[in-house]
Design an enzyme around this catalytic site. Structure first.
Site, PDB file in Angstrom:
ATOM      1  CB  CYS A   1      46.420  40.695  15.897  1.00  0.00           C
ATOM      2  SG  CYS A   1      47.825  41.799  15.399  1.00  0.00           S
ATOM      3  CB  CYS A  42      48.620  39.377  13.436  1.00  0.00           C
ATOM      4  SG  CYS A  42      48.868  39.998  15.016  1.00  0.00           S
TER       5      CYS A  42
END
Length: 118
Positions: free
Chosen positions: A35, A38
């Protein structure tokens, strides 16, 4: 000298102990290695951990490695940053947020311990 506060990692097995039974408020970063956003959130949470050291814990949960926790809290989008306060329902935000937005959203100012630094 850089004082890096260690951000702990919780697993399906340790989540209850580290988060739900914690006497301090806990900011939980639900993330995954693949991600992109993230990775952008990570330094913001390290800053948060340093700023609130001693009053708020910051814990990361890799959702791929710990599916039970993610399912228990219905984590569908990443990153999800959740704030757990003892005796209260957790609240969360989805997506990248800078430190200041997280502080405002979760009302963290009341936990500031800047008096310790002087």
């Amino acid at each position: 000298m850089i004082s890096m506060v260690e951000v702990k990692h919780a697993t399906d097995a340790t989540f209850d102990e580290l988060v739900l039974k914690n006497e301090k408020p806990v900011v939980v970063d639900f993330w995954a290695a693949w991600c992109g956003p993230c990775r952008m959130v990570s330094p913001e949470l390290e800053k948060l951990a340093e700023k609130y050291e001693g009053s708020i814990e910051v814990i990361k949960v890799d959702v791929d490695a710990n599916p039970a926790v993610s399912q228990a809290f219905n984590i569908l989008s990443l990153p999800t940053i959740a704030f757990f306060q003892p005796g209260k329902q957790p609240m969360g935000v989805v997506g990248f947020r800078p430190l200041e937005q997280l502080e405002l959203h979760f009302g963290l100012a009341q936990y500031a311990t800047e008096t310790q630094e002087s």
